[in-house]
Design an enzyme around this catalytic site. Structure first.
Site, short mmCIF file in Angstrom:
data_model
loop_
_atom_site.label_atom_id
_atom_site.label_comp_id
_atom_site.label_asym_id
_atom_site.label_seq_id
_atom_site.Cartn_x
_atom_site.Cartn_y
_atom_site.Cartn_z
CG ASP A 189 14.93 -1.98 -11.10
OD1 ASP A 189 14.09 -2.85 -11.41
OD2 ASP A 189 14.65 -0.77 -11.01
CE LYS A 226 7.85 -2.58 -15.98
NZ LYS A 226 8.04 -2.36 -14.54
CB THR A 253 7.26 -4.62 -11.72
OG1 THR A 253 7.89 -4.95 -12.95
CG2 THR A 253 7.63 -3.24 -11.29
NE ARG A 284 0.34 -0.66 -12.52
CZ ARG A 284 1.05 -0.37 -13.61
NH1 ARG A 284 0.64 -0.76 -14.79
NH2 ARG A 284 2.17 0.30 -13.52
CE1 TYR A 292 -4.33 -0.72 6.43
CE2 TYR A 292 -6.60 -0.28 7.05
CZ TYR A 292 -5.42 0.13 6.46
OH TYR A 292 -5.32 1.37 5.91
CD GLU A 339 -0.95 -1.84 8.92
OE1 GLU A 339 -1.88 -2.68 9.01
OE2 GLU A 339 -1.13 -0.60 8.86
N1 DSN Z 1 7.07 2.79 -16.32
C1 DSN Z 1 7.85 1.59 -16.46
C2 DSN Z 1 8.22 1.33 -17.85
O1 DSN Z 1 7.42 1.60 -18.72
O2 DSN Z 1 9.29 0.83 -18.12
C3 DSN Z 1 9.03 1.60 -15.57
O3 DSN Z 1 8.65 2.01 -14.32
#
Ligand code: DSN
Length: 426
Positions: free
Chosen positions: A206, A235, A232, A241, A60, A62
């Site tokens: 984003d 990707k 994110t 993730r 933990y 925080e």
């Molecule tokens: N679920 C993601 C995607 O496939 O683009 C976006 O959050």
């Protein structure tokens, strides 16, 4: 190193919990046995997986490095400090926060940093490629904020910057958001910045989908234009993730407070450490070459699908994904998804701009190249994938001939992935 690494210990998992061990192995088999064309997925490295499967998961923490609400954080502090430094360096950002658990959490925090419930935000329509968190009525963003949507032009299927400016002038949003989940083209960040400046809005990007291409210097960066960039890490970037936020120094305090304590509690320190590993990997010339190949592969795939009679929305792609209109071949997105699945090709059905069909039976599919490029595939492989995908989506599943065709395509897919396996066996 004096202390030997402890875990991930797969033998222990198999002994203690054969059911879940079986699931883990089945998923590995699925990844190895087929083609992963989901544009938002990738195959993380063993180093990233090792950090994820480490005892850092226990802690933990925080707060932020040097300012925690728990004792014993001196070790995890190092991981977060290294991760932040690498991220700032990689993206030329003044501030980085690696604690968001996901892209949606990063967006929630970014909204919270700059807007109050009831304020207006301007973002891309979900039906035209935007994200759930860009103002959908079923999401916090559409319920807590007055969300106004911009669209793409019907003729070019490109963002209509004149419309964005008109809507911004009319609605005076607190935040203007650029970024999408199913937009294959580059975004003009300078144009968005100018519109935001004109109406006094915060400019948020984003970058969840394309941040990895930015890291690899394969496409222009939004960082110098935006007040805040959310993303994110799993990707194209190929990390664990999770989410992250980059911002200008002037917004650092607001961003950090919006992540913790406003919208999250304890950070996932194993994930923060794995993000640090991914940033190191993404700083290499090999990763830059990877991202250039990701784009070349997506372009080759779009072209080969067009040769099969399908239509690439906006005429092609500048990024890692292509949006494919299936109406010219008379197949729905859901049929294509199910047929591809039967042929061991994983992709997702997707609405296309101005789609006349309902969301659960949209007219298109979205395909992406991050995973197959990680496996080492190149343009000639993508041409073959396009031909196989063409056969699969046209096969009439449920008829003897259609099922036989899908089985044949599945065999060809197995042969193709055997040449460039995911997670090759030692
Ligand atoms: N679920 C993601 C995607 O496939 O683009 C976006 O959050």
């Amino acid at each position: 190193m004096s202390t030997p690494f402890w875990g991930p210990d797969f033998d222990a998992l198999q002994q203690q919990d054969p059911e879940i061990a079986g699931v883990v192995l089945s998923e590995l088999d699925r990844l190895r046995g087929g083609l992963q064309l989901i544009a938002s997925e990738n195959l993380t490295s063993p180093a990233v997986l090792a950090a994820l499967g480490s005892t850092l998961s226990n802690k933990y923490a925080e707060g932020y490095p040097g300012r925690r609400y728990y004792g014993g954080c001196q070790v995890v502090d190092v991981a977060e400090e290294i991760g932040i430094a690498r991220t700032k360096e990689l993206f030329g950002a003044e501030h980085a926060n690696l604690q968001p658990h996901s892209g949606a959490s990063a967006n929630l925090a970014a909204y919270a940093a700059f807007a109050k419930p009831g304020d207006t935000v301007l973002a891309m329509d979900l039906k035209q490629g935007g994200h759930l968190t860009h103002g959908s009525k079923v999401n916090f963003s559409g319920q807590w904020f007055n969300a106004v949507s911009y669209t793409v032009r019907e003729d070019s299927e490109l963002i209509d910057y004149d419309q964005v400016r008109d809507l911004a002038r009319e609605h005076r949003p607190k935040i203007i958001i650029a970024g999408a989940t199913a937009y294959p083209r580059l975004i003009d960040f300078k144009a968005f910045r100018e519109i935001a400046d004109e109406v006094g809005a915060i400019f948020m990007v984003d970058a969840a989908h394309f941040i990895g291409l930015v890291a690899g210097k394969a496409i222009p960066s939004p960082v110098s234009y935006a007040d805040v960039v959310t993303a994110t890490t799993h990707k194209v970037l190929r990390g664990p993730r999770g989410g992250m936020i980059l911002s200008r120094a002037e917004h650092a305090k607001a961003i950090d407070k919006a992540v913790f304590p406003f919208s999250q509690g304890g950070p996932l320190m194993h994930s923060v450490a794995a993000k640090a590993v991914a940033m190191k990997e993404a700083s290499t010339p090999a990763y830059q070459a990877y991202t250039a190949q990701v784009i070349a592969n997506a372009q080759a795939l779009a072209k080969s699908l067009e040769a099969e009679g399908m239509r690439a929305v906006s005429g092609g792609t500048d990024t890692h994904l292509a949006l494919i209109d299936l109406r010219p071949i008379g197949v729905t997105g859901s049929e294509a998804e199910a047929r591809s699945d039967a042929a061991r090709i994983t992709l997702n059905k997707n609405a296309i701009p101005y789609d006349p069909a309902p969301p659960m039976k949209p007219s298109g599919i979205r395909v992406g190249s991050p995973s197959v490029t990680t496996q080492g595939m190149v343009e000639s492989d993508m041409a073959e994938i396009g031909r196989l995908l063409g056969r699969a989506v046209k096969a009439e599943q449920g008829t003897p001939a259609g099922d036989a065709e899908l089985a044949e395509v599945a065999e060809a897919v197995s042969a193709l992935v055997a040449r460039n396996p995911a997670y090759p066996r030692p």
